[in-house]
Design an enzyme around this catalytic site. Structure first.
Site, PDB file in Angstrom:
ATOM      1  CE1 TYR A 469      -2.986  -3.128   0.371  1.00  0.00           C
ATOM      2  CE2 TYR A 469      -2.944  -2.841   2.762  1.00  0.00           C
ATOM      3  CZ  TYR A 469      -3.342  -3.560   1.640  1.00  0.00           C
ATOM      4  OH  TYR A 469      -4.100  -4.698   1.799  1.00  0.00           O
ATOM      5  CG  HIS A 470       4.214   1.563   0.915  1.00  0.00           C
ATOM      6  ND1 HIS A 470       5.255   0.761   1.358  1.00  0.00           N
ATOM      7  CD2 HIS A 470       3.369   1.681   1.974  1.00  0.00           C
ATOM      8  CE1 HIS A 470       5.041   0.420   2.609  1.00  0.00           C
ATOM      9  NE2 HIS A 470       3.898   0.962   3.004  1.00  0.00           N
TER      10      HIS A 470
END
Length: 561
Positions: A469-470
């Site tokens: 989730y980056h």
């Protein structure tokens, strides 16, 4: 209906809340902050251990998915993005990682002049109140509360993981956000006094009564208003009513690395081929808008635990009730942590100056939604290579602002990324096999010892990797003639006036860790540029680099006292 402000900020997330605070500080400018979601005043957001709940909620998560990813068996990978005040900082895992000094040297080498480590460090410090107070590297009076190791002493697994890394020949770091960004140590989190320190709580709430700040929630931004090559406002919808909002100075897109390029593209700013295909009139040709998408991947490496010390016996409703009650009344205990309390950053091979593998250690074997993966006790490490070479893109699929985008990360497209995963799996096994883990280490549940050859590892990784989730990089910052550069080093959109992008979109490359901290730093630094202030003086602080990095993958050199 038309309203006018000096500055309009689109998106009340990790960057937007920072900007709203800083741009209204001197009282000279009227600022409008627009947010598509609603309030973040929810106990499940405030309580750190409840992090899986807002992540799973449609009220707080846009719920994007990638297109079928061709290099990972055409799997669609989830891409959650925050919706509501605080943005993704209200639903993330609260891990605080600034990035290695070499990450910012890399940014400079790719054209982001003035964004070296010495230039960024004072803004990291300005943002932060570190639990141990100010020093050369850490801030002591900033809005963002940062703590670390809140419950390490209460679970022997945390320290055993760190000891195992040292036994395997890696350094122990006392502060990976300080001088030594390599090695094993306590992990830091955006938690202050037992409560999630989102940017909404840290930056926005304390200044919400400023007369020159207006916050509008549940506002969907359709497109920018352009007068020639000048952006003069935004067209939005609120309660199904169209509204035009005007900015006398600037519009600042802080909607995140997925939504910011979408707004640009809907406004006719972006690649000509895409806009032509969708029948959108091109206002400004910028081929890099939506390109250069990067992300981190991870897997869960899971083991049975031979001693009853893991958190797996705390996942029943009875235990959760008492954890929640203690947190509610005292803001302490297991409710006040994200449970990622030890971590590591290591180099996978000789010839690398800085780490390219990241570990989050969790003293439980469980899924991201908080449900147990096994019966009995277990532990796991979230691990993955953190300097990928694969690149993807974000494209709108329609001029409709409600339509989800087409997101293609191209995970594992680059052969070096595939090789990095093989090394990652093997090094992880070696670390967990150290004597420090003997008293706790049971059977390897995942991947399992039958996954050992290159081909078996490749297959298992393709089937099991998840996004960390980056996502970032979709409006790349830089100088020079590269057509894929979208914003200059002050985050102004190239070729236009009155428009900036200030969020993780502008990262030239993904830093070596979680991206919330560097996103906040980018907003802090750019706020000064917007206001015409001179940048804070650079801090020339040393950064430890293994002296034998060219010839050794590790040598156990500890951080000097």
């Amino acid at each position: 209906m038309t309203k006018t402000f000096d500055y309009i900020i689109v998106g009340a997330g990790s960057a937007g809340c920072v900007l709203a605070n800083r741009l209204t500080e001197d009282g000279k400018h009227s600022v409008l902050l627009l947010e598509a979601g609603g309030s973040d005043r929810n106990i499940l957001i405030a309580m750190p251990t409840a992090l899986s709940y807002p992540m799973a909620s449609k009220a707080y998560n846009w719920g994007y998915d990638s297109d079928p990813e061709p290099y990972v068996d055409n799997r669609q990978i989830t891409c959650p993005r925050g919706k509501g005040l605080g943005g993704t900082s209200s639903i993330n895992g609260m891990v605080y990682v600034r990035g290695h000094s070499c990450d910012f040297k890399e940014w400079e080498s790719l054209g982001a002049k003035g964004w070296g480590y010495a230039d960024c460090l004072p803004y990291f410090k300005r943002a932060e109140t570190w639990q141990n107070g100010e020093d050369t590297y850490r801030g002591g009076d900033g809005p963002l509360g940062v703590s670390g190791g809140n419950n390490m002493a209460n679970n022997p697994l945390y320290e055993a993981f760190i000891d195992a890394g040292v036994e395997a020949g890696y350094p122990r770091t006392e502060d990976y956000n300080g001088e030594c960004g390599e090695g094993f140590g306590a992990m830091h989190m955006t938690v202050a006094r037992g409560v999630r320190s989102s940017t909404s709580r840290a930056y926005l709430r304390p200044v919400s009564n400023r007369p020159n700040l207006t916050v509008m929630k549940k506002v969907l931004v359709d497109q920018l208003i352009l007068d020639g090559k000048t952006v003069s406002g935004v067209k939005v919808t609120q309660n199904r009513k169209p509204i035009e909002l005007k900015a006398t100075k600037e519009v600042i897109l802080s909607a995140g690395s997925i939504a910011s390029p979408m707004i640009l593209q809907r406004s006719g700013i972006g690649p000509s081929e895409l806009l032509s295909r969708l029948g959108i009139a091109q206002k400004h040709d910028l081929p890099g808008v939506g390109q250069n998408l990067q992300d981190h991947l991870e897997v869960y490496f899971q083991f049975h635990c031979k001693q009853p010390v893991s958190l797996n016996n705390k996942l029943d409703l009875f235990s959760k009730f008492f954890i929640g009650a203690r947190w509610f009344f005292f803001k302490s205990g297991l409710g006040a942590t994200n449970h990622f309390e030890s971590c590591a950053f290591i180099r996978s091979r000789a010839g690398l100056k800085s780490p390219d593998i990241q570990y989050h250690f969790l003293p439980a074997a469980m899924r991201y939604d908080g449900t147990p993966s096994i019966k009995g006790h277990g532990f796991q490490v979230h691990v993955g290579p953190n300097k990928p070479k694969s690149r993807g893109r974000v494209e709108i699929t329609s001029s409709d602002p409600n339509a989800h985008p087409s997101i293609l990360f191209n995970y594992l497209q680059h052969e070096d990324d595939v090789a990095a995963w093989r090394q990652c799996i093997r090094l992880t096994r070696e670390i967990i096999a150290q004597p420090a883990m003997d008293a706790f280490r049971g059977d390897e549940l995942q991947p399992g010892l039958d996954v050992s050859s290159d081909e078996e590892i490749d297959t298992w990784v393709r089937e099991n990797i998840e996004s960390a989730y980056h996502p970032c990089g979709t409006a790349r910052m830089g100088e020079g003639d590269d057509p894929n550069i979208v914003v200059d080093t002050a985050c102004r959109v190239r070729g236009l006036t009155g428009l900036r992008v200030v969020d993780a979109s502008v990262f030239p490359t993904v830093p070596y860790g979680n991206i919330n901290a560097p996103t906040i730093m980018v907003a802090e630094k750019t706020a000064d540029a917007i206001l015409g202030k001179p940048p804070l003086a650079p801090i020339e602080a040393p950064s430890w680099i293994d002296p034998n990095w060219e010839t050794q993958q590790r040598n156990g050199t500890p951080l000097r006292a």
